[in-house]
Design an enzyme around this catalytic site. Structure first.
Site, PDB file in Angstrom:
ATOM      1  N   ASP A 175     -15.390 -47.526  21.331  1.00 35.27           N
ATOM      2  CA  ASP A 175     -14.849 -48.351  22.475  1.00 35.27           C
ATOM      3  C   ASP A 175     -13.976 -49.475  22.361  1.00 35.27           C
ATOM      4  O   ASP A 175     -14.349 -50.466  22.583  1.00 35.27           O
ATOM      5  CB  ASP A 175     -16.081 -48.567  23.231  1.00 35.27           C
ATOM      6  CG  ASP A 175     -15.700 -48.933  24.842  1.00 35.27           C
ATOM      7  OD1 ASP A 175     -14.566 -48.605  25.203  1.00 35.27           O
ATOM      8  OD2 ASP A 175     -16.657 -49.238  25.663  1.00 35.27           O
TER       9      ASP A 175
ATOM     10  N   HIS B   4     -12.105 -48.030  26.961  1.00 34.64           N
ATOM     11  CA  HIS B   4     -11.885 -47.557  28.309  1.00 34.64           C
ATOM     12  C   HIS B   4     -11.033 -48.603  28.945  1.00 34.64           C
ATOM     13  O   HIS B   4     -10.835 -48.504  30.239  1.00 34.64           O
ATOM     14  CB  HIS B   4     -13.268 -47.608  28.867  1.00 34.64           C
ATOM     15  CG  HIS B   4     -14.010 -48.937  29.100  1.00 34.64           C
ATOM     16  ND1 HIS B   4     -14.826 -49.149  28.216  1.00 34.64           N
ATOM     17  CD2 HIS B   4     -13.946 -49.806  29.955  1.00 34.64           C
ATOM     18  CE1 HIS B   4     -15.484 -50.457  28.644  1.00 34.64           C
ATOM     19  NE2 HIS B   4     -14.736 -50.923  29.772  1.00 34.64           N
TER      20      HIS B   4
ATOM     21  N   SER C 277     -15.835 -57.687  32.504  1.00 36.82           N
ATOM     22  CA  SER C 277     -15.968 -58.412  31.151  1.00 36.82           C
ATOM     23  C   SER C 277     -15.707 -57.610  30.074  1.00 36.82           C
ATOM     24  O   SER C 277     -15.875 -57.872  28.740  1.00 36.82           O
ATOM     25  CB  SER C 277     -17.434 -59.070  31.128  1.00 36.82           C
ATOM     26  OG  SER C 277     -18.384 -58.009  31.052  1.00 36.82           O
TER      27      SER C 277
END
Length: 1177
Positions: free
Chosen positions: A234, A203, A317
């Protein structure tokens, strides 16, 4: 029922077929090897492990060794007050599972998602996670769990690892798939320093077009290009040119997924709000957590385990590494809980496999059955039909597993459709026992296009079924193309969204509706089924269908929304090929950019054919409605751009035909607020033809339109008749209007009041009515608009809608009557074939009672004159505000001036201002600070137009300040006005709507031409500063010059993704740097005259998609410090706000995705909109 009892019954229910099956499988398969680390107590009870985590300061992370605070990279604030929402992904405030009562907003109201914005705190995505062996991690094989090396400390590990971690700032330049356009920040870390390959989250890398920068730990800046993003999991990879790093030695972090163990001490290292490094400590608590869910329609990972620890990571983060004490990455930070301290990490098994293919220059094979699997524990599996002998055999083969894979969902039309069903328990794949995700997808990923068998247990009778599938290429159902049409973006429905909504892959998905699709209410997350009755099952058929539509046509569109896939809609769409370009974009992983190709021009527009309509019969008892209804029309207005303070793009209302020769229509400015847009007029609820704006009144609430009367053929349109009697308080009249269903609304009523229309200044500034009186009536009924008339149907006032804002800044509307005498002054010249030549004072007036004026020095002589006036309301006009302080009128009059006399007569009401309409100057007597002053004040022409030119540059819509802006500024800055910034553009991250650009690179500007000249001069300087550089050679080799861009050299230079600020500091401070900052230790500066080192050292590593080297490319020249920002593609702008706040910003340009163009009035009478869009060369 207790567990022992359940197992006993399961054993009794085992059938003979099942027992024979497992006996045969045991003979085929060798006994599984038992790893020593699988005997650890922690590993045998993962689901019950509890996490131990705590935040560390920098000094604590260094094992208690005192540290100079000036050397610290930053401390993460883990205050629980910062947590919001149930789930928050580290890179995004929107990455959270949706609760049952959550409301998923539609795209047009969907706000910009900020995945770890610069205002958020927390670690940036993509960073590695460091781990140490915890006290619970016991193993007989020391190497297998990564026992710390002798003398190894967190201090030395972090000092080395930090040089591999980067802060990422990126911008989605277009909405696409699950992503919406806008800026975000995250983290990444180097996994191959020689090639400059960075690992981060999927993402973060994003399936959408992005532009990204990496900021190293020493604040050098390099440009990134995305080279791979996994379709499901991811993670993704970005790349930069390592030779651009001048002042530090790069490090890389080794991926070691095998080191992840429950109880392992870790450090999560990443960026804080895009700039600093923060370090969080934790202990791995789970290795088999289900993938977190961030909400329907958002990006979600599935078909994988996640690791869990309590490290409290937050926005920014995403992509941080999870490190052990040896500096190995054991996982990738991906998400976290907002109401707890839990953080979720992606295992690195599939990441490491993908990196191997990328380093070899090969495509990463990914297979799929379009099936979502779930990992369930044995107790739940028994309820689904798993018999005790089956469980016993699985436990024997996989002693450390606590469950098995179960089919969760199967997508329609996928490889497994009509074969697998939810609840099937997976036993084998290609006759090999399967117990977890890695085992299954290791087979599928290596079997793309091949037959694969899957054996499952189904139902309470435990039937054993074996199916054969052809494994589908996962990349084939992951879109890499989109079409820009009418300001919107469409792409094929991805596997991600199909999985989220249980729909088949494919179909034309609306990523953002834009101007054209919004006219049919086909908002984001809609699926276009057909256009103009042409089916559109995929993007190619959609392109073909759009190619058949002429500009300005009105065609049916069939679609449905993903939230209500069972309910199709058919709406009428206005085809737009004049406001926006129509082009196809294809992702280019070699350049990291998307290549655009203009679609063929539309077919010639078909002329509107004359049509005759009959007005519906109205009951005579509704008199005088039958007289007036043939004069009413319905008006639709669609804005292509949000300029002149507009916040909406679609308007509709009622108009009144006031003349048929010439054809003229009047309506309120709440229906047509500005001049830029498409106007459609509906007669008799039957015939729709285009309209053209001819006059916008600057103060009164009406506009004048025209149309082609020949298109109405024999339609009995009737022009309304004006009355010359002015309505006063107590008069009886009839309200005749049009309801929301276009039916007539009539009511006999009484005028309750005639008073001033009061409106507030709006934010953003937009037109508002002023200096006019409104007619109020008793008990008005709801209408879209109408008229006040006498019993004979003669129009005495327009019943119009006024728009304003309340004291809280919320939009409000109210209805009131506008006397037709104000309308006649504009309409009558048009009927004579003349353009109205009206004038006014650039001042907002209000009325004051005589008593208040006495307190300000009004003498008895003036009181007697006012009271003697037969039309007086015993009030006076006074100056409430100046509309344009730069006008002569604005320089002569002052706020608070009381008007005593206007052209030799007292002025007691707004109607007295009509004396100024036909004179170039007006004689005035005013009372100012107790003194009477006489003066001749110039008037200004009311041109009947507003904005006549819009320039689009770097995603900002720029114009000269319009009247609504000027009235809110006491000292008007010299420059151009930023009316709007588009999401995903360079301007959206640097400029703020509502400011003036007064200087470009230190050059003062005062109008649009000077602004464009200054911008072009900057572009030429950028070309000169980059000529002969490695980045220019690389971009030419990528054939960017073949694209349809008119400013070729400028485009090639400014789209370089390898440039870096030569001083390695923020561009704003470039002029303050006289020499490179000295550094110590291993971070030695590299002389800029040294040729760049090769990026690839072996033929096997030379992949065309990832090799930055170019034979014969000269060394990058040294750029003088004063040109450093230009060399990196930055432009310096000086801005001034309405409150006179001055800012100097440096904005990085992007001419590939954001071209420069302008809108100008089109004098061609056959023009669809009256405007023309042209590129600025």
């Amino acid at each position: 029922m207790n567990r022992a009892r359940r197992e006993s019954l399961n054993c009794l229910n085992a059938d003979k077929e099942t027992l024979e099956y497992f006996a045969s499988q045991e003979q085929k398969q060798p006994a599984p090897e038992r790893r020593s680390d699988e005997t650890t107590p922690a590993g045998g009870n993962r689901n019950r492990s509890k996490s131990l985590a705590y935040g560390l300061t920098w000094a604590q992370a260094m094992s208690g060794r005192p540290v100079d605070p000036s050397n610290a990279f930053g401390i993460l604030n883990v205050d629980e007050s910062n947590w919001t929402g149930p789930w928050v992904g580290p890179g995004s405030s929107n990455r959270r599972p949706i609760e049952d009562d959550d409301y998923i907003m539609d795209e047009e109201h969907h706000k910009l998602r900020n995945r770890g914005s610069f205002t958020d705190s927390g670690l940036g995505g993509g960073g590695p996670v460091l781990a140490t062996l915890g006290p619970l991690a016991v193993s007989t094989n020391i190497e297998s769990i990564g026992t710390p090396k002798l003398g190894q400390t967190w201090e030395t590990t972090l000092e080395r690892s930090i040089r591999a971690i980067v802060s990422i700032t990126a911008n989605h330049v277009r909405s696409f798939d699950t992503e919406t356009s806008g800026a975000y920040s995250a983290t990444g870390f180097l996994v191959d320093a020689k090639r400059g390959i960075i690992l981060s989250n999927r993402h973060v890398v994003s399936p959408a077009p992005i532009l990204a920068l990496a900021i190293l730990s020493n604040y050098e800046e390099v440009e990134l290009k995305p080279i791979y993003r996994d379709p499901v999991h991811d993670f993704g990879f970005l790349q930069f040119d390592p030779t651009k790093v001048k002042f530090m030695q790069l490090e890389e972090i080794t991926l070691s997924p095998e080191r992840a163990r429950v109880g392992l001490d870790i450090r999560v290292v990443g960026n804080d709000a895009g700039e600093k490094l923060s370090i969080l400590a934790g202990t791995l608590a789970r290795l088999d957590r289900q993938a977190p869910e961030y909400g329907q329609g958002e990006y979600n990972d599935f078909n994988t385990f996640y690791l869990q620890a309590a490290s409290s990571t937050s926005g920014g983060s995403s992509g941080s590494p999870v490190l052990d004490i040896d500096g190995h990455a054991v996982a990738l930070n991906a998400g976290g809980a907002s109401k707890a301290s839990a953080s979720y990490y992606l295992p690195l098994d599939r990441v490491k496999r993908a990196l191997t293919f990328i380093l070899d220059g090969k495509k990463v094979p990914r297979g799929t059955l379009q099936t979502d699997f779930d990992y369930l524990p044995y107790d739940e599996l028994r309820r689904l039909g798993l018999k005790l002998p089956m469980e016993e055999q699985i436990r024997k083969n996989f002693p450390n597993e606590t469950g098995m894979l179960v089919v969760k969902t199967v997508l329609p039309k996928g490889p497994a459709a009509d074969k697998l069903i939810p609840g099937d328990i997976v036993l084998q794949c290609n006759e090999h026992p399967i117990a977890n995700f890695i085992q299954l997808f290791s087979v599928l990923d290596d079997s793309v296009g091949q037959d694969t068998t899957l054996t499952v247990v189904r139902g309470s009778n435990s039937r054993l079924l074996t199916f054969t599938f052809v494994v589908q290429d996962l990349h084939s159902i992951t879109p890499d193309r989109f079409v820009e049409v009418g300001g919107g973006v469409v792409n094929e429905l991805s596997y991600q969204l199909a999985h989220s909504y249980g729909q088949p892959c494919g179909g034309v998905y609306v990523a953002t509706s834009g101007h054209m699709l919004a006219s049919a209410s086909a908002w984001r997350k809609s699926i276009i089924v057909a256009v103009n009755n042409i089916p559109t099952p995929n993007l190619d058929t959609f392109i073909q269908a759009i190619g058949t539509l002429p500009d300005g046509a009105r065609v049916p569109v069939r679609f449905y929304t993903l939230q209500k896939a069972f309910k199709e809609k058919i709406m009428i769409m206005h085809v737009d090929r004049h406001w926006h370009k129509c082009r196809l974009a294809i992702r280019n992983d070699s350049s990291g950019l998307w290549d655009f190709t203009d679609l063929p021009p539309p077919p010639p527009s078909q002329p509107f054919m004359p049509a005759t309509a009959i007005y519906p019969t109205i009951n005579p008892a509704l008199h005088p409605a039958p007289i007036i209804m043939p004069s009413f029309v319905a008006i639709d207005f669609h804005l292509p751009f949000l300029v002149d303070g507009m916040k909406a793009t679609q308007f509709y209302g009622t108009g009144l035909v006031v003349s048929t020769n010439p054809p003229l229509i009047v309506c309120d400015r709440d229906t047509i607020p500005i001049s830029i847009g498409d106007i459609f007029i509906t007669f008799a609820n039957s015939v729709i033809i285009p309209g053209r704006l001819v006059y916008l009144h600057p103060h009164y609430n009406f506009v004048v339109l025209t149309y082609d009367s020949a298109l109405l053929a024999d339609t009995p349109v009737k022009a309304a008749t004006f009355s010359y009697k002015t309505l006063t308080q107590g008069d009886e009249c009839w309200l005749v209007g049009v309801g929301t269903d276009q039916s007539p609304v009539i009511k006999k009523t009484t005028v309750s009041n005639v008073g001033n229309i009061g409106t507030r200044e709006c934010s953003p500034p937009r037109w508002r009515a002023m200096n006019v009186e409104g007619i109020k009536i008793d008990d008005p009924v709801g209408t879209q608009g109408g008229v006040l008339c006498d019993q004979d149907g003669n129009i005495q006032a327009l019943w119009v809608n006024y728009s304003s804002q309340d004291e809280k800044g919320s939009d409000i509307t109210f209805m009131s009557g506008l006397d037709v005498s104000a309308v006649r002054t504009v309409v009558e010249p048009f009927m004579r074939g003349e353009y109205p030549k009206l004038r006014s004072l650039e001042v907002e007036f209000w009325t004051m009672r005589i008593a208040a004026a006495r307190s300000l020095g009004l003498t008895d002589r003036w009181v007697r004159r006012i009271e003697a006036d037969p039309d007086s309301k015993h009030s006076l006009l006074y100056v409430l505000s100046l509309l344009d302080t730069t006008s002569l009128c604005g320089q002569m009059l002052k706020v608070g001036d009381i008007v005593l006399e206007l052209e030799g007569k007292v002025a007691t009401g707004m109607k007295d201002l009509e004396r100024t309409r036909n004179v170039e100057s007006v004689h005035m007597a005013v009372l100012r600070e107790g003194k009477e002053i006489t003066m001749r004040v110039p008037t200004s022409a009311m041109l009947g137009t507003d904005t006549n030119r819009i320039v689009a540059w770097a995603g900002a819509l720029i114009q000269m300040p319009y009247k609504a802006v000027l009235e809110q500024v006491s000292n008007v800055p010299q420059g151009v006005y930023v009316s709007c910034t588009l999401y995903g553009s360079p301007a959206s991250t640097a400029l703020r709507p509502g400011v003036w650009i007064t200087e470009v690179d230190g050059v003062a500007i005062s109008n649009l031409d000077e602004f464009l000249d200054a911008v072009h001069r900057h572009e030429h300087k950028v070309v000169r500063s980059r000529q002969g550089s490695l980045c220019e050679v690389a971009l030419k080799r990528l054939s960017l010059g073949n694209h349809n861009y008119k400013r070729l050299s400028n485009t090639v230079i400014q789209h370089n993704h390898l440039a870096v600020h030569p001083q390695g500091i923020p561009a704003e401070a470039a002029t303050q740097v006289a020499a490179p900052i000295p550094v110590t230790g291993e971070c030695q500066p590299t002389d800029s005259t040294v040729p760049p080192v090769p990026l690839s050292h072996s033929p096997a590593n030379d992949g065309p998609a990832h090799d930055f080297s170019a034979k014969g490319a000269p060394a990058s020249p040294t750029i003088p410090s004063e040109d450093a920002a230009q060399g990196a593609g930055y432009i310096r702008l000086k801005t001034v706000s309405r409150s006179q706040t001055v800012n100097v910003i440096a904005m990085k340009l992007d001419p590939i995705y954001w071209e420069t163009w302008q809108l100008l009035p089109d004098s061609n009478p056959e023009s669809v909109s009256g405007w023309i869009l042209e590129d600025v060369k």
